[in-house]
Design an enzyme around this catalytic site. Structure first.
Site, mmCIF file in Angstrom:
data_model
loop_
_atom_site.group_PDB
_atom_site.id
_atom_site.type_symbol
_atom_site.label_atom_id
_atom_site.label_comp_id
_atom_site.label_asym_id
_atom_site.label_seq_id
_atom_site.Cartn_x
_atom_site.Cartn_y
_atom_site.Cartn_z
ATOM 1 N N SER A 130 0.832 -1.200 0.000
ATOM 2 C CA SER A 130 0.000 0.000 0.000
ATOM 3 C C SER A 130 0.861 1.244 0.000
ATOM 4 C CB SER A 130 -0.875 -0.018 1.251
ATOM 5 O OG SER A 130 -1.550 1.199 1.371
ATOM 6 N N LYS A 184 -5.210 -6.253 2.643
ATOM 7 C CA LYS A 184 -4.982 -5.094 1.757
ATOM 8 C C LYS A 184 -6.305 -4.669 1.108
ATOM 9 C CE LYS A 184 -3.085 -1.997 -0.917
ATOM 10 N NZ LYS A 184 -3.443 -2.080 -2.261
ATOM 11 N N HIS A 187 -8.344 -2.914 3.691
ATOM 12 C CA HIS A 187 -7.714 -1.596 3.857
ATOM 13 C C HIS A 187 -8.258 -0.646 2.791
ATOM 14 C CE1 HIS A 187 -4.740 1.128 2.122
ATOM 15 N NE2 HIS A 187 -4.317 1.362 3.337
ATOM 16 N N ASN A 188 -8.335 -1.101 1.552
ATOM 17 C CA ASN A 188 -8.840 -0.237 0.483
ATOM 18 C C ASN A 188 -10.325 0.066 0.671
ATOM 19 O OD1 ASN A 188 -6.264 -0.698 -0.496
ATOM 20 N ND2 ASN A 188 -6.929 -0.838 -2.617
ATOM 21 N N GLU A 191 -10.533 2.673 3.115
ATOM 22 C CA GLU A 191 -10.111 3.915 2.439
ATOM 23 C C GLU A 191 -11.291 4.544 1.680
ATOM 24 O OE1 GLU A 191 -6.410 3.398 0.218
ATOM 25 O OE2 GLU A 191 -7.311 4.547 -1.421
#
Ligand code: ATR
Length: 473
Positions: A130, A184, A187-188, A191
């Site tokens: 990231s 990941k 995480h996105n 976001e």
């Protein structure tokens, strides 16, 4: 070949090239390869002086350049390209060698590839990287899946090139097979939610409090000194204070209001549906992007009546600004909590032993969602590794308790004024759903039993029950 490389990077587009340079700048000898050799030559011409690179034109030369066990990092497009590159290199590798996929792979693909390569004695490490192109060069956050043994070999390299926060590396082993790419992906998703919440806060401050973009930039700068301190708040203030050079208008007013997406938010929501994880704020953020691009629908809806007009007053605007700060903070805590819940659900489904303190630890630096409050989340996870929810932690519970009236005020104001706030509203609904003593799910069970004899459980005794309903004609 006299120089043996510590690691090889194949795929030298922006991310791959910057990662290779990052390894080289940290003293590693890096073999570099790309399907189209001109990219390899361009890297050598422009950046060859930054460290020790071993350029290779053929797959065989590339593999031969690597020390054993070989560490071969793939930085190509996710999907078919990644499979093609694995198929090209795997036959050239030997037992104990490692293929690291640092691309944005779907975690299910990573699970499939890991299993297939394990059967051939090759370690397959799916690593979520990231931080975009800047992070790849200067210190990303690295979420690593695959075997613990493979991570032990890679750890010194990854932990030296990753971002660091208070001296701690933003790279960790998350869990086996697809766990790194899964985390990941979430995480996105977080976001997406974080960005949408900030965008809604801006929209409310603009439309309800009637502040200008430049004034809102100042509000965000002030917020960035408090508990909302984060990379996203910081860049939002920069974007809002930017003036378009051609027209002299605020930049945000000349940008077409249809949001793009590369797909990781969509993957998060699709996967959440499969796992039964209620990531409603992330889902609303993803749908909000989709809705913004529905131009025909927007044209059809545009003439319809909106909310009430309430005249502006400066004191009300200031009070509202403070309420929006509270609503934003509370909604943000919910969005992160939903992401953690989803990771917990996946850990159970896929047998991953995830250290949540370590996950939040590596999100504090290098990645887009880096934020001051991750320090506190990390402490909460470290103090209570089995923490069910952030809201089960007294300090967060206290903050949300203090924020809940203004949070409701903001969502109600948005509804009254006709300003869309889907992510704020979803976060608040989630909070109210989970804190309810009784949910109308009981009525749903009655409906299901009525039309489909699906049975229901009772509050006062064990077992499955069915009522013989007298169906009206
Ligand atoms: P980034 O996001 O970093 O810009 P990307 O679009 O994800 O990059 O991936 C582009 C890289 O994948 C390029 O290195 C590309 O190789 P070419 O320079 O030869 O185009 C590589 N790539 C894409 N498909 C590939 C394939 N089937 N085999 C090998 N490499 C491939």
């Amino acid at each position: 070949m006299n120089t043996r490389a510590h690691i090889g990077v194949t795929g030298l587009a922006v991310m791959g090239r910057n990662l290779a340079r990052n390894f080289a700048r940290h003293g590693y000898t890096v073999a570099v390869h790309n399907r189209t050799a001109s990219r390899t030559r361009a890297l050598m011409d422009e950046f060859g002086h930054e460290g020790t690179f071993v350029p290779a034109e053929t797959a065989r030369d590339f593999v031969d350049a690597l020390q054993r066990p070989r560490r071969l990092m793939i930085m190509v497009q996710a999907g078919a390209a990644t499979d093609a590159v694995i198929d090209e290199f795997a036959p050239l590798l030997e037992s104990g060698d490692m293929i690291i996929d640092g691309g944005n792979a779907h975690f299910a693909d990573t699970r499939r590839r890991e299993k297939a390569l394990r059967a051939r004695g090759i370690h397959f490490v799916g690593a979520g990287v990231s931080g975009g192109e800047e992070g790849a060069l200067n210190g990303p956050s690295i979420m690593v899946g695959g075997s613990k043994d493979a991570y032990a070999v890679l750890a010194p390299m990854f932990e030296s090139i990753s971002a660091h926060v208070h001296g701690e590396a933003c790279s960790t082993h998350i869990g086996s097979d697809g766990a790194g790419h899964f985390v990941k992906m979430v995480h996105n998703g977080i976001e997406y939610a974080d960005m949408q919440l900030i965008a809604e806060a801006y929209d409310l401050l603009r439309q309800v409090a009637q502040y200008s973009p430049a004034e809102i930039a100042e509000i965000f700068r002030a917020w960035n000194k408090g508990r909302l301190n984060s990379y996203l708040i910081e860049i939002t203030a920069e974007v809002l204070s930017h003036t378009d050079a051609d027209t002299g208008r605020p930049f945000v007013d000349v940008v077409a209001d249809a949001a793009g997406q590369k797909g990781t938010g969509r993957w998060t929501v699709q996967t959440a549906l499969d796992l039964g994880s209620p990531v409603t704020t992330i889902a609303q953020a993803t749908f909000a992007r989709a809705a913004s691009g529905q131009s025909a629908l927007r044209t059809a809806y545009r003439p319809l009546p909106g909310g009430m007009h309430i005249p502006k007053s400066r004191s009300k605007a200031e009070r509202f600004t403070s309420q929006v700060e509270q609503a934003l903070y509370a909604s943000k805590v919910i969005a992160y909590d939903q992401g953690f819940t989803m990771i917990q659900d996946a850990a159970l489904a896929y047998g991953w032993d995830i250290d949540f303190g370590a996950v939040t630890g590596i999100w504090r630096g290098g990645c887009i969602i880096r934020a001051a409050f991750l320090d506190r989340i990390r402490t909460a996870h470290k103090d209570a590794p089995d923490l069910v929810s952030l809201l089960a932690e007294p300090a967060f519970a206290e903050e949300i308790t203090a924020a809940q009236v203004p949070w409701r005020e903001v969502v109600a104001t948005a509804a009254r004024r006709g300003v869309p706030a889907p992510a704020f509203a979803a976060a608040l609904s989630y909070y109210d759903t989970l804190r309810a003593d009784r949910l109308p799910a009981a009525l749903l069970q009655g409906q299901r039993d009525y039309f489909g004899a699906h049975t229901y459980r009772r509050t006062d005794r064990q077992g499955a029950f069915h009522t013989h309903w007298a169906h009206p004609d």
